[in-house]
Design a protein around this motif. Structure first.
Motif, PDB file in Angstrom:
ATOM      1  N   ALA A  52      -0.724  38.898  33.728  1.00  9.17           N
ATOM      2  CA  ALA A  52       0.386  37.949  33.737  1.00  9.17           C
ATOM      3  C   ALA A  52      -0.061  36.521  33.481  1.00  9.17           C
ATOM      4  O   ALA A  52       0.761  35.607  33.489  1.00  9.17           O
ATOM      5  CB  ALA A  52       1.102  38.022  35.084  1.00  9.17           C
ATOM      6  N   GLY A  53      -1.360  36.304  33.273  1.00  8.87           N
ATOM      7  CA  GLY A  53      -1.857  34.943  33.145  1.00  8.87           C
ATOM      8  C   GLY A  53      -1.944  34.268  34.506  1.00  8.87           C
ATOM      9  O   GLY A  53      -1.447  34.779  35.513  1.00  8.87           O
ATOM     10  N   THR A  54      -2.574  33.107  34.537  1.00  9.60           N
ATOM     11  CA  THR A  54      -2.779  32.429  35.822  1.00  9.60           C
ATOM     12  C   THR A  54      -1.459  32.060  36.493  1.00  9.60           C
ATOM     13  O   THR A  54      -1.291  32.244  37.706  1.00  9.60           O
ATOM     14  CB  THR A  54      -3.634  31.172  35.624  1.00  9.60           C
ATOM     15  N   ARG A  55      -0.518  31.556  35.735  1.00 10.63           N
ATOM     16  CA  ARG A  55       0.764  31.181  36.348  1.00 10.63           C
ATOM     17  C   ARG A  55       1.468  32.413  36.920  1.00 10.63           C
ATOM     18  O   ARG A  55       2.029  32.371  38.012  1.00 10.63           O
ATOM     19  CB  ARG A  55       1.666  30.492  35.326  1.00 10.63           C
ATOM     20  N   GLY A  56       1.424  33.501  36.190  1.00 11.65           N
ATOM     21  CA  GLY A  56       2.044  34.718  36.689  1.00 11.65           C
ATOM     22  C   GLY A  56       1.342  35.261  37.915  1.00 11.65           C
ATOM     23  O   GLY A  56       1.991  35.736  38.856  1.00 11.65           O
TER      24      GLY A  56
END
Length: 458
Positions: A52-56
């Protein structure tokens, strides 16, 4: 490169800002956060295929896990012996991850020298001589393990063998004497192949957890000159009691033994003029355990081990690999502890010492001592409770005045209230609660809130 990794690489400043803002919200909410939460078991979710990537990931953590975490860094977490995390230590810990140094080798950076400087500062802080050299380890358990591993090698030296080379089978009987050894000592003896049964309890003084030195002398006399290991306490976990370190060290004039002192949190009594005398004789120890994620208020995990026999330490822990080189007279840390690789734990400690110095950390210790006494006075005035020992340092040990077996119910009620967290124990056969003051955040108002929670819980 994975697209999400590429996206994150391009957004590092924004991701750091977002993480920082999230961390600040957590810290700002510590006072209102339930101090501890009864764990609710969660089954693992499947590993995501596309990430999900870092933000996710940050959003998923915030929703699924963070709400169930305790306020262990807060001011009313009085369980175990748990310090908080000073602002400077937090900064140092963050930079530890950013710089990602492995300080066990001196081949590629000055990180090992920063660790050596930090250990020198800690020695100065605690009033210990330069002859006691040290290294960072994960906590008191590994510090006790390292100290006892060196002691094991010393026993072999007395009998003309190297245990590091020939194993424990070459050692013969081992005698480890202690009054109230911490549970980690038994664990260390098990890991070292000496066995928990090697630990021989020695009687303590009446109404104390301090060893009876005359009984210890008799136990050593009964060994008829056989070398032994003595584990002394500088701050017991139940009541903060101290062995008479000077008197124990003096017994070496008559009996051969290695003196290991477990000073996990008690070493910091050196910063209180009214308590420093309790550590008289600590400098005479052969090895010492000092935990830093307790009263130094640095994040988990962090401790040091100290010894005056670095030659034996190197013999035990040296790593024989061509690319690491020979240990030499000033060995790299890879030759001094069980870990070949580890994070630069020293940086958080260096930051907090550089930021607040001796006086700042002495003020934390003196305040915690006063707060422990304040809670002891409040509990002594409550008809429902009774103190099981005087408040000698930073630990308050008490039980119910009526049926002590109900103390577990009290502990649960306090936890459920969200106001505080205290841990249960058994002292002299009596079920009890203990409150340990180690945090830089704790105030008199916190003590009053804890006292009110205890009053309601009974």
């Amino acid at each position: 490169m994975d697209s999400r990794l590429g996206d994150d690489l391009a957004q590092i400043p924004e991701l750091i800002d977002a993480t920082s803002a999230y961390a600040v919200r957590i810290l700002d909410g510590l006072a209102e956060r339930p101090v501890a939460r009864p764990p609710a078991r969660r089954e693992p979710l499947p590993l995501p295929a596309p990430g999900a990537g870092t933000r996710g990931a940050l959003a998923a953590f915030a929703e699924r896990w963070e709400p169930g975490f305790s306020a262990g860094a807060g001011s009313r977490y009085l369980g175990f012996v748990t310090g908080g995390c000073t602002p400077a230590a937090l900064a140092g810990d963050w930079l530890t991850g950013v710089l990602d140094q492995n300080p066990t080798s001196g081949l590629d950076s000055t990180a090992p020298d920063l660790e050596r400087e930090t250990i020198a500062w800690l020695r100065e802080l605690l009033g210990l001589p330069a002859a006691l050299q040290g290294a960072f380890v994960s906590g008191a358990t590994m510090s006790n393990f390292a100290g006892l591993a060196i002691a094991r090698e010393w026993l072999g030296e007395q009998r003309g063998v190297s245990i590091a080379e020939h194993g424990t089978a070459a050692l013969g009987p081992v005698h480890v004497l202690s009054g109230r050894a911490h549970s980690s000592v038994g664990k260390a003896l098990s890991m070292l192949g000496l066995g928990r049964a090697a630990l021989r309890p020695v009687d303590v003084l009446p109404t104390r957890e301090a060893v009876d030195v005359s009984r210890l002398a008799s136990a050593l006399e009964a060994l008829d000159g056989e070398p032994a290991i003595v584990v002394a306490n500088a701050g017991t976990v139940n009541t903060g009691d101290f062995d008479d370190l000077r008197a124990i060290a003096a017994l070496r004039d008559r009996h051969p033994f290695w003196l290991h002192v477990d000073a996990a949190f008690g070493a910091f009594a050196a910063l209180s003029p009214g308590h420093a005398h309790l550590l008289d004789g600590l400098a005479e120890a052969d090895s010492i355990c000092v935990d830093l994620h307790k009263w130094l208020n640095v994040p988990y995990d962090s401790a040091i081990q100290l010894t005056r026999r670095r030659d034996l330490q190197t013999r035990v822990f040296q790593n024989s690999a061509a690319y690491l080189g020979s240990p030499g007279d000033d060995p790299d840390f890879v030759h001094l502890t069980p870990e070949n690789s580890r994070r630069l734990r020293a940086l958080a400690a260096w930051f907090t010492l550089a930021a607040y110095g001796r006086e700042g950390h002495a003020e934390i210790v003196r305040r915690d001592l006063a707060l422990a006494s304040r809670l002891g006075e409040r509990i002594a005035a409550m008809p429902a409770y009774r103190l099981l020992a005087p408040v000698r340092l930073n630990v308050v040990c008490f039980t119910l005045a009526g049926d002590p077996t109900g103390i577990g119910r009290v502990a649960q009620a306090v936890t459920d209230s969200g106001e505080a967290f205290l841990t249960t124990t058994v002292y002299d056969g009596v079920p009890a609660l203990r409150a340990a003051f180690s945090s830089w955040r704790t105030t008199e108002d916190d003590v009053d809130r804890v006292a009110k929670a205890l009053s309601r819980a009974c």
